[in-house]
Scaffold this motif. Structure first.
Motif, PDB file in Angstrom:
ATOM      1  N   MET A 263       0.829  -1.209   0.000  1.00 44.85           N
ATOM      2  CA  MET A 263       0.000   0.000   0.000  1.00 44.85           C
ATOM      3  C   MET A 263       0.859   1.254   0.000  1.00 44.85           C
ATOM      4  O   MET A 263       0.556   2.234  -0.692  1.00 44.85           O
ATOM      5  N   LEU A 264       1.931   1.223   0.765  1.00 46.47           N
ATOM      6  CA  LEU A 264       2.829   2.373   0.789  1.00 46.47           C
ATOM      7  C   LEU A 264       3.543   2.533  -0.547  1.00 46.47           C
ATOM      8  O   LEU A 264       3.723   3.656  -1.040  1.00 46.47           O
ATOM      9  N   GLY A 265       3.928   1.405  -1.153  1.00 45.33           N
ATOM     10  CA  GLY A 265       4.665   1.464  -2.403  1.00 45.33           C
ATOM     11  C   GLY A 265       3.866   2.077  -3.529  1.00 45.33           C
ATOM     12  O   GLY A 265       4.371   2.923  -4.287  1.00 45.33           O
ATOM     13  N   VAL A 266       2.611   1.677  -3.675  1.00 43.06           N
ATOM     14  CA  VAL A 266       1.801   2.199  -4.783  1.00 43.06           C
ATOM     15  C   VAL A 266       1.091   3.499  -4.408  1.00 43.06           C
ATOM     16  O   VAL A 266       0.784   4.323  -5.275  1.00 43.06           O
ATOM     17  N   GLY A 267       0.803   3.696  -3.121  1.00 41.33           N
ATOM     18  CA  GLY A 267       0.083   4.888  -2.701  1.00 41.33           C
ATOM     19  C   GLY A 267       0.967   6.107  -2.542  1.00 41.33           C
ATOM     20  O   GLY A 267       0.477   7.245  -2.615  1.00 41.33           O
ATOM     21  N   PHE A 268       2.275   5.889  -2.347  1.00 38.48           N
ATOM     22  CA  PHE A 268       3.175   7.020  -2.111  1.00 38.48           C
ATOM     23  C   PHE A 268       3.235   7.940  -3.324  1.00 38.48           C
ATOM     24  O   PHE A 268       3.234   9.163  -3.194  1.00 38.48           O
ATOM     25  N   GLY A 269       3.294   7.361  -4.517  1.00 36.90           N
ATOM     26  CA  GLY A 269       3.314   8.185  -5.724  1.00 36.90           C
ATOM     27  C   GLY A 269       2.051   9.006  -5.868  1.00 36.90           C
ATOM     28  O   GLY A 269       2.092  10.185  -6.247  1.00 36.90           O
ATOM     29  N   ASN A 270       0.915   8.393  -5.540  1.00 34.29           N
ATOM     30  CA  ASN A 270      -0.358   9.108  -5.580  1.00 34.29           C
ATOM     31  C   ASN A 270      -0.357  10.264  -4.580  1.00 34.29           C
ATOM     32  O   ASN A 270      -0.831  11.365  -4.874  1.00 34.29           O
ATOM     33  N   GLY A 271       0.196  10.004  -3.386  1.00 31.23           N
ATOM     34  CA  GLY A 271       0.271  11.046  -2.372  1.00 31.23           C
ATOM     35  C   GLY A 271       1.191  12.185  -2.766  1.00 31.23           C
ATOM     36  O   GLY A 271       0.888  13.361  -2.524  1.00 31.23           O
ATOM     37  N   CYS A 272       2.334  11.846  -3.398  1.00 29.94           N
ATOM     38  CA  CYS A 272       3.263  12.890  -3.840  1.00 29.94           C
ATOM     39  C   CYS A 272       2.645  13.763  -4.923  1.00 29.94           C
ATOM     40  O   CYS A 272       2.849  14.989  -4.952  1.00 29.94           O
ATOM     41  N   GLN A 273       1.882  13.148  -5.813  1.00 30.15           N
ATOM     42  CA  GLN A 273       1.193  13.927  -6.848  1.00 30.15           C
ATOM     43  C   GLN A 273       0.205  14.909  -6.217  1.00 30.15           C
ATOM     44  O   GLN A 273       0.117  16.080  -6.616  1.00 30.15           O
ATOM     45  N   LEU A 274      -0.526  14.435  -5.216  1.00 35.98           N
ATOM     46  CA  LEU A 274      -1.472  15.308  -4.518  1.00 35.98           C
ATOM     47  C   LEU A 274      -0.732  16.417  -3.783  1.00 35.98           C
ATOM     48  O   LEU A 274      -1.162  17.581  -3.783  1.00 35.98           O
ATOM     49  N   LEU A 275       0.393  16.071  -3.167  1.00 38.86           N
ATOM     50  CA  LEU A 275       1.199  17.061  -2.451  1.00 38.86           C
ATOM     51  C   LEU A 275       1.669  18.165  -3.391  1.00 38.86           C
ATOM     52  O   LEU A 275       1.582  19.361  -3.065  1.00 38.86           O
ATOM     53  N   LEU A 276       2.169  17.802  -4.568  1.00 36.95           N
ATOM     54  CA  LEU A 276       2.657  18.795  -5.516  1.00 36.95           C
ATOM     55  C   LEU A 276       1.529  19.704  -6.002  1.00 36.95           C
ATOM     56  O   LEU A 276       1.707  20.911  -6.164  1.00 36.95           O
ATOM     57  N   SER A 277       0.356  19.105  -6.225  1.00 32.95           N
ATOM     58  CA  SER A 277      -0.781  19.906  -6.698  1.00 32.95           C
ATOM     59  C   SER A 277      -1.210  20.937  -5.670  1.00 32.95           C
ATOM     60  O   SER A 277      -1.471  22.104  -5.995  1.00 32.95           O
TER      61      SER A 277
END
Length: 359
Positions: A263-277
């Motif tokens: 979950m951390l491996g695949v969700g981290f990229g999603n979280g980083c995208q949200l963070l940048l936005s």
């Protein structure tokens, strides 16, 4: 209500794009509306704060965006639970769904504690950016309240994924509407204060004390209480006897390291995208506050806050469309129907372009 996106005996199974488009639209609509309720909640909060004080409204815009930026990575990770739920649901592994939600819930609880600690440390950053002392104090107070209560909004995310991942999205929409109604009620009580109750001769000696207007502090408390209410409602439904039997929703908070790592491996990229936005908006708000402080132009900050709040309310539903795409694709992969996945992504893209054109 269960949504079977592409039943085997439907016209969509023959790849008729028009039918598939309608099916994707029907499946995506609750996701879009749910995101819309979040935008509605934010708009109501800030609108009611503007009745109390224009500067409090702008402080809420800046601090609220900064708090969401701080939680962005964690929200992205927690929200990815819907993909795991959807994939297991599509593959018929119902007994694994409860464990997925619990692992995400455990990560959310830990994340909430981390955010609360960081919120206390970073609250002075608004003064560091040169905002006027009165504005910075309001921003810091709202920021501390939101980050301190972020554990409830984070916990509600994986619990919502239990329904969105199985495409029972109208349930989540109903709970979100309940949260909006509760937030409005709490705002009325806490932002503007309450005089209490004095029945007079009907109940001698009995009174309920009120409280003064709390302003932006009341708005922060209202947001946290509304999130708490949503979390409690979702948890009670998640632990219902039927769900415990079918989806094993009562395994408890027992860490599954292997599943958490996935979950951390695949969700981290999603979280980083949200963070940048979100970080770009947060940084812009901070710069607007600095400009207002240096030029004595508080009205510029207020006008910018109103404009960007309305703009966010228009485009937030696109996040719901993105969530719908993730769930539908994961369900197709889990069900072994990879042939439909690319078509689903194409139809979601058309929906996004259509919405942006109309907006």
């Amino acid at each position: 209500m269960k949504i079977d996106l592409i039943p085997a005996n439907s016209p969509a199974s023959s790849c008729k794009d028009r039918v598939l488009f309608r099916a994707v639209l029907y499946a995506s609509l609750p996701f879009i509306l749910s995101s819309g309720t979040n935008a509605l909640k934010i708009t109501c909060d800030r609108g009611m704060l503007s009745w109390h004080s224009d500067i409090s409204m702008y402080a809420a815009v800046t601090a609220g965006t900064a708090a969401f930026m701080l939680a962005g990575v964690f929200v992205g990770i927690a929200g990815y639970a819907s993909v795991f739920v959807s994939q297991n649901h599509g593959a018929g592994n119902s007994s694994k769904i409860g464990s997925v939600v619990w692992q995400s819930l455990l990560l959310s609880l830990v994340s909430g504690l981390v955010i609360a600690c960081l919120g206390r440390l970073l609250a002075p950053m608004f003064a560091w950016f040169g905002h006027e002392s009165a504005l910075a104090a309001l921003e810091a107070e709202y920021f501390r309240l939101l980050t301190g209560g972020s554990v409830f909004s984070l916990a509600a995310t994986p619990l919502s994924c239990f329904w969105t991942g199985r495409k029972k999205t109208w349930t989540v929409l109903a709970v979100n509407l309940l949260g909006v109604g509760a937030a409005v009620l709490f705002n009325l009580l806490f932002i503007f204060g309450w005089d209490g109750v004095d029945p007079g001769g009907m109940l001698p000696g009995f009174t309920i004390a009120g409280w003064p207007p709390l302003g932006i502090s009341g708005a922060g408390m209202s947001a946290v209480l509304a999130d708490l209410l949503k979390t409690v409602v979702l948890l009670c439904m998640f632990l219902s006897p039927g769900n415990r039997r079918r989806y094993a929703t009562l395994p408890g908070l027992v860490p599954d390291v292997s599943l958490m790592r996935k979950m951390l491996g695949v969700g981290f990229g999603n979280g980083c995208q949200l963070l940048l936005s979100v970080s770009t908006m947060a940084f812009f708000y901070l710069l607007i506050g600095l400009y207002a402080a240096k030029n004595g132009a508080a009205e510029v900050a207020v006008a910018s806050g109103i404009a960007f709040s309305l703009n966010s309310a228009v485009f937030v539903p696109l996040a719901g469309l993105g969530s719908a795409a993730a769930v539908l694709v994961a369900h197709g992969i889990g069900a072994g129907r990879v042939d439909h996945v690319l078509k689903i992504v194409s139809q979601v893209r058309y929906l996004a372009f259509l919405y942006m054109a109309l907006a």
